[in-house]
Design an enzyme around this catalytic site. Structure first.
Site, PDB file in Angstrom:
ATOM      1  N   ASP A 134      -0.934  16.175  20.443  1.00  0.00           N
ATOM      2  CA  ASP A 134      -0.501  17.161  21.445  1.00  0.00           C
ATOM      3  C   ASP A 134       0.092  18.429  20.836  1.00  0.00           C
ATOM      4  O   ASP A 134       1.046  19.004  21.386  1.00  0.00           O
ATOM      5  CB  ASP A 134       0.517  16.525  22.401  1.00  0.00           C
ATOM      6  N   HIS A 170      -9.761  10.552   1.584  1.00  0.00           N
ATOM      7  CA  HIS A 170      -8.737   9.531   1.353  1.00  0.00           C
ATOM      8  C   HIS A 170      -7.458   9.828   2.133  1.00  0.00           C
ATOM      9  O   HIS A 170      -6.543   9.014   2.168  1.00  0.00           O
ATOM     10  CB  HIS A 170      -8.424   9.407  -0.143  1.00  0.00           C
ATOM     11  N   HIS A 179       0.817  -1.213   0.000  1.00  0.00           N
ATOM     12  CA  HIS A 179       0.000   0.000   0.000  1.00  0.00           C
ATOM     13  C   HIS A 179       0.854   1.269   0.000  1.00  0.00           C
ATOM     14  O   HIS A 179       0.332   2.386   0.030  1.00  0.00           O
ATOM     15  CB  HIS A 179      -0.922  -0.023   1.234  1.00  0.00           C
ATOM     16  N   LYS A 199      -4.718  10.242   5.104  1.00  0.00           N
ATOM     17  CA  LYS A 199      -4.395   9.469   6.297  1.00  0.00           C
ATOM     18  C   LYS A 199      -3.367  10.278   7.099  1.00  0.00           C
ATOM     19  O   LYS A 199      -2.180  10.304   6.781  1.00  0.00           O
ATOM     20  CB  LYS A 199      -3.793   8.105   5.945  1.00  0.00           C
ATOM     21  N   LYS A 236       3.297   4.456  -0.973  1.00  0.00           N
ATOM     22  CA  LYS A 236       3.339   5.421  -2.066  1.00  0.00           C
ATOM     23  C   LYS A 236       4.542   6.343  -1.874  1.00  0.00           C
ATOM     24  O   LYS A 236       4.629   7.044  -0.860  1.00  0.00           O
ATOM     25  CB  LYS A 236       2.076   6.285  -2.096  1.00  0.00           C
ATOM     26  N   ASP A 292      16.223  11.835  -8.022  1.00  0.00           N
ATOM     27  CA  ASP A 292      17.656  12.065  -7.824  1.00  0.00           C
ATOM     28  C   ASP A 292      18.104  11.932  -6.372  1.00  0.00           C
ATOM     29  O   ASP A 292      19.105  12.538  -5.971  1.00  0.00           O
ATOM     30  CB  ASP A 292      18.069  13.446  -8.360  1.00  0.00           C
TER      31      ASP A 292
END
Length: 516
Positions: free
Chosen positions: A419, A412, A173, A414, A175, A180
């Protein structure tokens, strides 16, 4: 033949068919697979020369810019591909064969034509229909494509699940997009029009981080670990090589996509964006902060990782326990028994807990909403504040409306803030699949400024774009909606038809939570 004899014969044939399928779906050997690694010294590249002075001014810190706008997120990837001189290391769960996906495939190909080494690692669960295109890319001498947990039987993919469910059910999952070894993009977005504001349909409200500094090298090391893992198969061991005619067909098809009016309109919107001008002029306002990459071991893709080495366990150590407040944004929020107990304990200790997830009308996975829905009363009783994004809710400029006028959004992103001091942005959902099955990654950023921004979104924007779920004195759920200065109470799941609600109710009774 008797009925019993017919059943016996059917059993023999079924067993023989299953054996044949298992033999056909056997993975090839990884022996003599090519080896490669991230290039360490790339300071002489254009990116390196532009970035090195900034890093020298902020020793030990990484420069962070939050990509909230969908079109900016595409522009950042496209720009990094266009300025790369040595390497592009690219890792994704989903890559669509649509306008934005084709444009980014072309960007990788154009980079290879300039002499850039391109390594592309895709999870194979969502590559259906991409085989000819991936084979054409892999045929380029400077592009290598690998598939994570591949399906040997390409169509129908269901045979892979039937013959090797334990492995096929575990997906990558992660990404990341690395140019470079100097700049990287990590976060929640996959590659596709719904992630980059390039469709009239429902768009995903999402968030990425573009980063420079020490965390980039950490991300490159992690890419190498996945690239060399036992789950990463060279494409040419799964697919036959593309011939010249097939490559020509792919080029023709890609040219049609790139040249159509929708692509021209989209690219015009991208090129005139203030973000791209600031990016090119090196004027992006970076937040400099201690930033760490946390990630699952790729062995999780084969079920061969120790529980203490899971990302969720690392997250507990790196992020620490909240003392005052935690704000969570998760599109697929399904806390298991342990997490539910922990959240209840935090709330009872006085920690203010707020969660934003999708409403039933906004979610793209009804089964996940069913898993979340049966947790709501327990969480509300514990003192957790629950918000559910409305389908038309837009939390950041550009995140829910593309150049073609779409305003419908599904969450979508996440991310969470602890704190007013630490922030996580990545691919991890608070659900069983992220915890136990899929590999995940993300950045932990020690930044009070970013944490305060998330707090402000919860304070100001979320109540205007989401339903707040509450409990009545009788223990019944109801939803509060604030729109145009008016507050309304809804006693039934907002925006849901009778059949949608009935379907979710049925799903919530099935023993499928471990798959969600």
């Amino acid at each position: 033949m008797t009925g019993r004899g017919s059943i016996a014969l059917f059993g023999v044939l079924l067993g023989a068919g299953a054996a044949m399928l298992a033999a056909r779906s056997r993975l090839p050997s990884l022996e003599n697979r090519t080896t490669s690694a991230a290039l360490i010294d790339t300071r002489s590249t254009r990116l390196g020369q532009a970035i090195s002075p900034l890093i020298a001014q902020h020793p030990g810190l990484s420069g962070i810019y939050v990509l909230r706008d969908a079109r900016d997120a595409f522009a950042a990837r496209d720009r990094l591909a266009s300025v790369a001189e040595r390497t592009l290391d690219v890792q994704y769960y989903i890559w669509r064969k649509d306008l934005s996906g084709t444009l980014l495939f072309k960007a990788l190909y154009d980079a290879a034509e300039r002499g850039v080494r391109v390594r592309l690692l895709l999870d194979d669960n969502n590559t259906s229909g991409l085989d000819p295109l991936l084979a054409a890319l892999d045929a380029h001498p400077r592009i290598e494509v690998r598939l994570f947990n591949p399906f040997v039987i390409r169509r129908p993919r269901v045979f892979g699940y039937l013959t090797d469910f334990s492995r096929a059910n575990r997906r990558m999952h992660n990404k990341s997009f690395i140019a470079d070894n100097q700049a990287t993009i990590v976060g929640g977005r996959n590659v596709g029009d719904e992630y980059f504001g390039a469709t009239d349909g429902v768009l995903f409200s999402d968030v990425d981080i573009i980063a420079i500094g020490p965390v980039v090298q950490e991300t490159s090391v992690e890419f190498d670990r996945y690239w060399a893992s036992a789950s990463a198969y060279p494409l040419d061991r799964i697919l036959p090589p593309a011939n010249d005619a097939q490559i020509a067909q792919v080029r023709t098809a890609a040219s049609k996509v790139v040249g159509n009016p929708a692509a021209v309109a989209y690219l015009t919107a991208i090129r005139t964006s203030p973000f791209l001008r600031d990016l090119v002029a090196h004027k992006l306002p970076l937040e400099w902060a201690k930033t760490r990459l946390i990630s699952d071991d790729p062995a999780k893709g084969l079920g061969r990782v120790r529980r203490e080495d899971l990302l969720v366990e690392t997250m507990k150590k790196v992020v620490g326990m909240p003392v005052r407040q935690i704000d969570i944004v998760s599109p697929y929020f399904v806390p298991g028994p342990d997490a539910t107990r922990i959240f209840r304990d935090w709330a009872q200790r006085g920690v203010k807990m707020r969660v934003l997830t999708n409403s039933l009308e906004a979610t793209d996975v009804s089964a996940v909403h069913a898993g979340y829905a049966k947790k709501r009363r327990t969480l509300l009783h514990a003192g957790v504040t629950l918000y559910e994004l409305r389908k038309r809710g837009v939390l950041a400029p550009g995140s829910g409306g593309g150049p073609f006028g779409s305003s419908a959004a599904s969450l979508h992103a996440k991310t969470f803030a602890v704190d007013d001091s630490r922030v996580f942005v990545g691919s991890f959902n608070f659900d069983p699949r992220s915890r136990e099955l899929n590999t995940e990654m993300g950045f932990v950023i020690d930044s009070p400024a970013l944490a305060r921004r998330i707090k402000e979104v919860f304070d100001q924007r979320i109540p205007l774009n989401a339903y707040e779920v509450r409990l009545s004195d009788k223990g019944d759920l109801y939803w509060i909606e604030k729109r145009d200065g008016v507050t309304e109470r809804r006693n039934a799941e907002p925006g849901a038809t009778f059949w949608q609600s009935a379907w979710v109710s049925l799903l919530s009774r099935l023993p499928i939570e471990w798959l969600l």
